[in-house]
Design a protein around this motif. Structure first.
Motif, PDB file in Angstrom:
ATOM      1  N   LEU A 391       9.751  -5.986   1.836  1.00  0.00           N
ATOM      2  CA  LEU A 391      10.445  -4.785   1.373  1.00  0.00           C
ATOM      3  C   LEU A 391       9.989  -4.448  -0.038  1.00  0.00           C
ATOM      4  O   LEU A 391       9.854  -5.332  -0.883  1.00  0.00           O
ATOM      5  CB  LEU A 391      11.953  -5.005   1.382  1.00  0.00           C
ATOM      6  N   LYS A 393      10.953  -1.815  -3.145  1.00  0.00           N
ATOM      7  CA  LYS A 393      11.914  -0.833  -3.627  1.00  0.00           C
ATOM      8  C   LYS A 393      11.213   0.493  -3.913  1.00  0.00           C
ATOM      9  O   LYS A 393      10.070   0.513  -4.364  1.00  0.00           O
ATOM     10  CB  LYS A 393      12.588  -1.341  -4.889  1.00  0.00           C
ATOM     11  N   PRO A 394      11.897   1.633  -3.672  1.00  0.00           N
ATOM     12  CA  PRO A 394      11.270   2.940  -3.916  1.00  0.00           C
ATOM     13  C   PRO A 394      10.751   3.090  -5.329  1.00  0.00           C
ATOM     14  O   PRO A 394       9.690   3.662  -5.549  1.00  0.00           O
ATOM     15  CB  PRO A 394      12.391   3.933  -3.603  1.00  0.00           C
ATOM     16  N   HIS A 464      12.494   6.649   5.272  1.00  0.00           N
ATOM     17  CA  HIS A 464      12.052   5.280   5.495  1.00  0.00           C
ATOM     18  C   HIS A 464      11.071   5.158   6.665  1.00  0.00           C
ATOM     19  O   HIS A 464      10.035   4.501   6.541  1.00  0.00           O
ATOM     20  CB  HIS A 464      13.270   4.385   5.739  1.00  0.00           C
ATOM     21  N   GLU A 465      11.385   5.776   7.797  1.00  0.00           N
ATOM     22  CA  GLU A 465      10.504   5.650   8.968  1.00  0.00           C
ATOM     23  C   GLU A 465       9.129   6.238   8.671  1.00  0.00           C
ATOM     24  O   GLU A 465       8.094   5.666   9.042  1.00  0.00           O
ATOM     25  CB  GLU A 465      11.133   6.349  10.179  1.00  0.00           C
ATOM     26  N   TYR A 467       7.806   6.532   5.719  1.00  0.00           N
ATOM     27  CA  TYR A 467       7.153   5.648   4.743  1.00  0.00           C
ATOM     28  C   TYR A 467       6.547   4.423   5.431  1.00  0.00           C
ATOM     29  O   TYR A 467       5.440   3.994   5.101  1.00  0.00           O
ATOM     30  CB  TYR A 467       8.168   5.208   3.688  1.00  0.00           C
ATOM     31  N   ILE A 468       7.267   3.843   6.395  1.00  0.00           N
ATOM     32  CA  ILE A 468       6.746   2.678   7.121  1.00  0.00           C
ATOM     33  C   ILE A 468       5.444   3.034   7.836  1.00  0.00           C
ATOM     34  O   ILE A 468       4.475   2.261   7.863  1.00  0.00           O
ATOM     35  CB  ILE A 468       7.791   2.138   8.114  1.00  0.00           C
TER      36      ILE A 468
END
Length: 652
Positions: A391, A393-394, A464-465, A467-468
């Motif tokens: 993970l 962080k942004p 998020h999706e 970005y992944i």
């Protein structure tokens, strides 16, 4: 130059668990395989991190660096130093930055660059609080003394005189220091001082063997035997030293005192041969330092113009040298037409070719050193982003992806010089093949740059999706660009069938297992749900050792890349077996498409792709064969294997 460190620990008595962990690390370091050492080392590091004992934690990390340097794996050692420094800064433990300088000192000593080693050890001393940390001062002075002893023994003895006295009350530390003093006193020709130090040293060895430090025992005993004129015993001690250069230098001293000039001359020739290898490594490291300085100047000035001027100067110098050599050959040919002169001309022409190859290889090596850091950055992030549980962080994304963007642009700026160096090698490539290389690299490179810029501009606002998905693309493209660029540089360096020495003696199973363990599987670009395992099998006993070059790992990585790319599932298997001719072989196999027998040789040609839809560079297998030729091996496709593809490296 073997790096030996008499590293002392904290003064307090360690717990039973800590003692057990230390003992396990020591045993695997001296008798175990790489994987055993790494496992033991990680277990101890995890224990120290849990206790937040940062001084021991970072000293233990430095032990990993020393281990890699002693095994001539300088690339791994450099990466470990980089990670160690980053970890110190991230944890805000800047008081331990001296350990990074100590590690760099050991790194340069291992590369046979004692001047650079001295520089970093002195930096470490300046950053240590002597009152709060006498242990660190002791280690730094001891390491500096070892470095100075090679060329400036009087200064080395002065360093030993600066050691904190309270540390010498322990027989383990005192015997280690006395060993150094004996060696340095022998170099200075101070027999009286040698006898004084040796008496204390030998007393600890005989009366307190459980606390005796035997790190330099063989060297000390050679010096003592020479003073006793017991040449037979001196040579026996030389034979027990496992560092070839050190053993050879000591044998020369013995032969000279014996008056056996014939054996002394042969030993000197062997020493010269060993030093040539070390000198070449030192030259490469020196060129890397020069490249870093040039890069800094280019950032402040006009990079493109400066690089163009440098290339023009190098080209003019090469033309001038070639013109001078050609002129000399023409003059000699016209001056004397006798058979002996013709033979001399042929020898001169051969030397000219070697000089030309050396210039080109030096140029490619310079580019390789410039690209080493960007390639490592891309590989490092590809390895991290390949883990779905990682993970980020942004607010951390901008910095991380700026690192990727900077590395990608560095590779982009040096792409044309890399291709030009490749074109000038013995293998050579056409303009069409250069375009193939550009297309195969530029597409993923530009995608990597644009994707990183999108993530940076998003400033953590990307869903998020999405970005992944973007991160998966960055992972794939970063690995592709880093691997392709690294292979292209190796192909340019070793495409002229330049013979490679095999200085390392290692267990065959240990080598294969280490390469397999250090390889990072990448997800399939075609089948997202593919599950792939890594397996190892052997028919060879664990005590079988072979002389190899570090390039063998690059060769096996090429085969693993190919297996990872085309495997449809199951396992990638690396196995070892003995051949009937007395040599050994390593094979890499995967489950997947079967290569037709008629293509068994064509796949080893550069830029060959069996499928028109492939976008790869197409030199992995060709590079593997080039590296095999340079080491005297063969790489073939096992056409009898019907479950996928199986490649065999023979003649090891």
């Amino acid at each position: 130059m073997l790096v030996i460190s008499i590293t002392v620990g904290a003064q307090e008595q360690p717990s039973a668990k800590e003692q057990a962990l230390i003992q396990r690390v020591y045993e695997t370091q001296t008798n175990g395989s790489d994987s055993d050492f790494y496992d033991a080392h990680k277990a101890f590091m995890d224990y120290l991190e849990q206790r937040q004992d940062w001084e021991k934690y970072y000293r233990m990390w430095m032990g990993r660096v020393i281990y890699e340097v002693n095994h001539k794996r300088f690339h791994r050692a450099f990466i470990e130093i980089h990670l160690l420094t980053d970890d110190i800064k991230e944890r805000h433990q800047e008081q331990y930055l001296y350990i990074s300088n100590m590690s760099m000192g050991f790194f340069f000593n291992g590369r046979n660059q004692p001047e650079m080693g001295e520089k970093h050890f002195r930096r470490a001393l300046r950053n240590i609080d002597a009152e709060k940390n006498p242990v660190a001062v002791f280690n730094a002075y001891l390491s500096l003394a070892q470095t100075l002893s090679f060329k400036r023994p009087a200064e080395a003895m002065a360093c030993l005189d600066s050691l904190p006295r309270q540390m010498l009350q322990n027989p383990m530390y005192e015997s280690g220091v006395l060993g150094y003093r004996c060696i340095i006193a022998n170099k200075l020709g101070d027999r009286q001082a040698f006898n004084r130090y040796f008496t204390k040293y030998d007393s600890i060895r005989l009366h307190q063997p459980e606390q005796f430090n035997a790190a330099n025992l063989e060297q000390v005993m050679v010096c003592w035997s020479l003073m006793q004129k017991d040449y037979r015993q001196a040579l026996a001690w030389c034979d027990s030293i496992d560092v070839p250069l050190m053993a050879t230098e000591l044998r020369i001293n013995v032969y000279e005192q014996m008056g056996d000039w014939q054996r002394a001359f042969r030993a000197s020739e062997l020493k010269d041969s060993l030093q040539q290898i070390g000198n070449r490594e030192a030259l490469e490291m020196h060129m890397m330092d020069m490249s870093s300085e040039i890069d800094q100047i280019q950032i402040e000035q006009k990079k493109a113009e400066t690089r163009r001027i440098q290339l023009i100067i190098v080209g003019l110098m090469a033309l001038a040298i070639i013109a001078l050599l050609v002129g000399m050959l023409v003059y000699r040919h016209k001056k004397n037409r006798r058979l002996q002169e013709q033979f001399l001309q042929l020898q001169e022409a051969r030397r000219s070719t070697e000089v030309g190859q050396a210039i080109r290889r030096a140029f490619v090596t310079t580019i390789q050193e410039k690209l080493k850091s960007p390639i490592n950055v891309l590989r490092g992030y590809a390895r991290i982003f390949n883990n779905p549980d990682f993970l980020l962080k942004p607010e951390e994304r901008a910095k991380r992806y700026n690192d990727i963007l900077s590395a990608a642009r560095s590779i982009e700026s040096l792409m044309d010089p890399v291709l030009e160096s490749y074109a000038r090698g013995a293998a050579g490539i056409t303009d069409e093949e250069k375009d193939i290389c550009r297309d195969a690299l530029r597409g993923p490179l530009l995608t990597l740059i644009s994707t990183s810029e999108v993530i940076i501009d998003g400033q953590g606002q990307i869903p998020h999706e999405e970005y992944i998905q973007l991160r998966a693309g960055v992972c794939r493209d970063a690995y592709h660009v880093a691997t392709s660029t690294h292979q292209l540089l190796l192909f340019s360096l070793y495409g002229d069938d330049f013979p490679t020495t095999k200085p390392d003696c290692i267990g065959l199973n240990e080598l294969a297992h280490s390469v397999l363990n250090s390889y990072d599987l990448q997800p399939s670009a075609i089948d997202k749900n593919r599950i792939l395992a890594m397996e190892f099998a052997t028919e060879v006993a664990d005590d079988v050792t072979v002389n190899v070059s570090p390039l063998l790992q690059e060769l096996l990585n090429c085969l693993l890349d190919n297996a990872n790319k085309y495997a449809t599932g199951g396992a990638v298997l690396m196995s070892c077996h003995a051949d009937a001719n007395g040599t050994y072989a390593i094979s890499v196999s995967n489950e997947g498409p079967v290569i037709p027998a008629e293509d068994a040789e064509r796949i080893f040609e550069p830029f060959v792709r069996l499928s028109a839809s492939e976008q790869s560079l197409g030199i992995g297998l060709s590079l593997a064969r080039r590296l095999a030729i340079s080491m005297g091996y063969t790489v073939t496709l096992d056409t009898e294997y019907t479950e996928g593809a199986r490649f065999v490296v023979s003649g090891i």
